[in-house]
Design a protein around this motif. Structure first.
Motif, PDB file in Angstrom:
ATOM      1  N   ASP A 285       0.819  -1.211   0.000  1.00 56.77           N
ATOM      2  CA  ASP A 285       0.000   0.000   0.000  1.00 56.77           C
ATOM      3  C   ASP A 285       0.854   1.262   0.000  1.00 56.77           C
ATOM      4  O   ASP A 285       0.477   2.283  -0.557  1.00 56.77           O
ATOM      5  CB  ASP A 285      -0.924   0.030   1.226  1.00 56.77           C
TER       6      ASP A 285
ATOM      7  N   GLU B  42       0.215   3.152  -5.391  1.00 59.38           N
ATOM      8  CA  GLU B  42      -1.150   3.647  -5.250  1.00 59.38           C
ATOM      9  C   GLU B  42      -1.548   4.394  -6.518  1.00 59.38           C
ATOM     10  O   GLU B  42      -0.764   5.176  -7.066  1.00 59.38           O
ATOM     11  CB  GLU B  42      -1.272   4.582  -4.039  1.00 59.38           C
ATOM     12  N   ASN B  43      -2.782   4.154  -6.970  1.00 55.77           N
ATOM     13  CA  ASN B  43      -3.311   4.821  -8.168  1.00 55.77           C
ATOM     14  C   ASN B  43      -2.367   4.690  -9.353  1.00 55.77           C
ATOM     15  O   ASN B  43      -2.100   5.650 -10.084  1.00 55.77           O
ATOM     16  CB  ASN B  43      -3.586   6.299  -7.873  1.00 55.77           C
ATOM     17  N   GLN B  44      -1.836   3.493  -9.519  1.00 53.62           N
ATOM     18  CA  GLN B  44      -0.945   3.155 -10.632  1.00 53.62           C
ATOM     19  C   GLN B  44       0.379   3.910 -10.603  1.00 53.62           C
ATOM     20  O   GLN B  44       1.103   3.956 -11.609  1.00 53.62           O
ATOM     21  CB  GLN B  44      -1.650   3.390 -11.985  1.00 53.62           C
ATOM     22  N   ILE B  45       0.718   4.512  -9.472  1.00 54.70           N
ATOM     23  CA  ILE B  45       1.995   5.211  -9.336  1.00 54.70           C
ATOM     24  C   ILE B  45       2.902   4.400  -8.421  1.00 54.70           C
ATOM     25  O   ILE B  45       2.503   3.989  -7.331  1.00 54.70           O
ATOM     26  CB  ILE B  45       1.807   6.631  -8.752  1.00 54.70           C
ATOM     27  N   LYS B  46       4.150   4.181  -8.858  1.00 52.03           N
ATOM     28  CA  LYS B  46       5.133   3.440  -8.074  1.00 52.03           C
ATOM     29  C   LYS B  46       6.037   4.421  -7.346  1.00 52.03           C
ATOM     30  O   LYS B  46       6.685   5.266  -7.974  1.00 52.03           O
ATOM     31  CB  LYS B  46       5.964   2.534  -8.989  1.00 52.03           C
ATOM     32  N   TYR B  47       6.061   4.311  -6.022  1.00 46.74           N
ATOM     33  CA  TYR B  47       6.918   5.168  -5.205  1.00 46.74           C
ATOM     34  C   TYR B  47       8.181   4.429  -4.762  1.00 46.74           C
ATOM     35  O   TYR B  47       9.034   5.000  -4.087  1.00 46.74           O
ATOM     36  CB  TYR B  47       6.147   5.656  -3.981  1.00 46.74           C
TER      37      TYR B  47
ATOM     38  N   ARG C  28       6.294  10.993  -1.265  1.00 46.15           N
ATOM     39  CA  ARG C  28       5.310  10.086  -0.671  1.00 46.15           C
ATOM     40  C   ARG C  28       5.295  10.226   0.843  1.00 46.15           C
ATOM     41  O   ARG C  28       4.226  10.279   1.471  1.00 46.15           O
ATOM     42  CB  ARG C  28       5.661   8.650  -1.069  1.00 46.15           C
TER      43      ARG C  28
ATOM     44  N   ASN D 196       2.112  11.791   3.028  1.00 44.34           N
ATOM     45  CA  ASN D 196       1.233  10.777   3.635  1.00 44.34           C
ATOM     46  C   ASN D 196       1.752  10.126   4.907  1.00 44.34           C
ATOM     47  O   ASN D 196       0.964   9.557   5.664  1.00 44.34           O
ATOM     48  CB  ASN D 196       0.969   9.650   2.620  1.00 44.34           C
TER      49      ASN D 196
END
Length: 498
Positions: free
Chosen positions: A390, A394-399, A432, A436
């Protein structure tokens, strides 16, 4: 507001003494400390209530009260139970009645009781439920990790469950977790995955299925005052140490290379061996990077690690076997890290080498360590099993890069991906965390939930908990529940093979 954090595993002091040196001195201590300080900064009065003991090897926990520097609203309160010596968490269960009675006495002595209690891990959760029964104070439960997941990862079967029970006391732990969940006014989890998968496990779902509305997702965060890119005054104090150790362990021709950093405690479930084997089987990865493994209290693992605990020695023996078998000497360094400040300095030191952080744990409930590394500027390559899935996607974005830690190729490919896209993952990782995963954001979510509970006055005094639950009927029921679950799993595996 006056809030008490309940955590009987007695390991809190202003110097964070002995962190990472024992399985009980892990991530939940960071969580409780940072959450308490963040709430204290909001103006609330916070007590971290833990266990008092005197131990010649762990000599920081014998005073009844303590405090953190620059955290005026936070106290550490230590209360005795179970004798004077340190007790590992598996041995605390039978002493929790004594401990909670001493907490009640402490509140009476100071003529003040908390508005709210927050219990941590199974033992703290059970203690919070007992205090709710005794004092009619509402509480929250934060499990950090659950016994059912550990039971699975250790490969419990009908043949070995009695051995695992003797070592880990699973029936007691899971019964404590079930009790904590059932009577909690709210349950804090770090991710949706933790809520939707871990707490709906068959060993808990009869408790949770009708109460999912009381779960609150409140991800923990990094202490961005410590873990950040900005060079700190204390960095210079550590730089010469880091230089010296790298020159000691790494070949001169490789000192310019980045490092793959492992910064978790020595524990089988952290799977250091998986990373070493992936590295050993990928020559191109060896050409691109060295490995830096953080330890604590071991100055030079290549010379002597006999002072480590027996389980740690087994892991180090296996690591050394891989190093020698694949001739990895000169490519791997072991470095003793003694504090969060030193760890953050090490991360900043490694960022300058364009290094990456790696966590190959078989399962990670949340993963605070990757967040701290990301906050410092290190791209993260982390297990996809558990909460990190998680955090890093998220939302198709890779952190960051999620890897299948049971697949050596996936580990090495993930590390290549992070090294190939270093700047991108570095920027996204920092972004990120700041957006968050800070403790201030976590504290706000805690207070929103706590305030709602107190306004609704949902607490009640009619709950019934066995005063000495260890050999209770409920404990026997939990043992039967575990055995039934294992039989079902074994039958499922047999049907798959057939």
């Amino acid at each position: 507001m006056y809030i008490a954090f309940i955590n009987p595993q007695g390991n809190f002091d202003k110097n964070d003494s002995f962190w990472t040196e024992h399985p009980d001195f892990g991530g939940q201590l960071v969580y409780v400390k940072e959450m308490a300080i963040a709430l204290g900064k909001m103006g609330h009065n916070i007590d971290i209530i833990t266990r008092k003991f005197t131990d010649s090897k762990l000599n920081a926990f014998s005073k009844e009260s303590d405090s953190y520097n620059d955290a005026d609203n936070v106290r550490i309160i230590r209360l005795s139970c179970g004798g004077d010596n340190f007790l590992q968490k598996e041995l605390l269960w039978e002493h929790l009645n004594e401990w909670t009675d001493n907490i009640v006495s402490f509140f009476k002595k100071q003529k003040r009781t908390p508005n709210f209690i927050t219990g941590h891990y199974g033992d703290g959760g059970l203690s919070a439920a007992m205090l709710k029964q005794k004092l009619n104070i509402p509480y929250s439960f934060t499990g950090h990790s659950l016994g059912a997941q550990k039971l699975e990862k250790l490969g419990a079967t009908k043949d070995n469950i009695h051995l695992l029970e003797d070592k880990y006391y699973f029936s007691k732990r899971i019964e404590a977790e079930r009790t904590a969940i059932k009577y909690a006014d709210t349950v804090f989890v770090s991710t949706q995955q933790e809520k939707n998968e871990q707490y709906t496990h068959v060993l808990y779902n009869d408790i949770t299925k009708d109460s999912m509305n009381k779960f609150v997702v409140a991800p923990p965060g990094a202490n961005t005052d410590v873990f950040n890119e900005i060079e700190a005054k204390f960095d210079k104090d550590y730089k010469s140490k880091f230089d010296k150790i790298l020159k000691r362990d790494i070949s001169d021709s490789r000192l310019y290379l980045p490092c793959i950093i492992l910064a978790s405690r020595l524990d089988p479930k952290k799977n250091h061996i998986g990373l070493l084997k992936a590295y050993a089987n990928d020559k191109s990865l060896q050409e691109r990077a060295n490995i830096a493994i953080s330890l604590r209290g071991i100055d030079n693992a290549y010379e002597d690690y006999s002072a480590a605990k027996s389980d740690e020695i087994k892991i180090l023996n296996e690591m050394m076997k891989v190093i020698h078998e694949f001739r990895l000497q000169g490519k791997i360094t072991f470095i003793s890290i003694g504090s969060q400040k030193e760890l953050s300095s090490f991360y900043r030191y490694m960022v300058k080498k364009k290094s990456v952080f790696c966590l190959t744990a078989l399962y990670e409930p949340f993963g605070l360590a990757p967040i701290e590394a990301m906050s410092s500027g290190l791209p993260a390559v982390v297990t996809k099993y558990g909460g990190p899935s998680d955090v890093l996607f998220e939302n198709q974005i890779k952190y960051g890069v999620l890897i299948d830690v049971f697949d050596l190729k996936s580990i090495s490919l993930g590390l290549h991906e992070a090294l190939n896209n270093y700047i991108d993952y570095k920027k996204k990782g920092i972004q990120r965390v700041l957006e968050n995963y800070t403790w201030d954001a976590t504290a706000k979510k805690y207070m929103e939930a706590i305030t709602k509970i107190i306004k609704k006055n949902r607490s009640h005094s009619s709950i019934k908990i066995h005063e000495y639950f260890i050999d209770s009927i409920t404990n026997q029921i939990t043992s039967k529940l575990i055995n039934k679950y294992i039989e079902m799993e074994c039958l499922y595996e047999q049907n798959k093979e057939d």
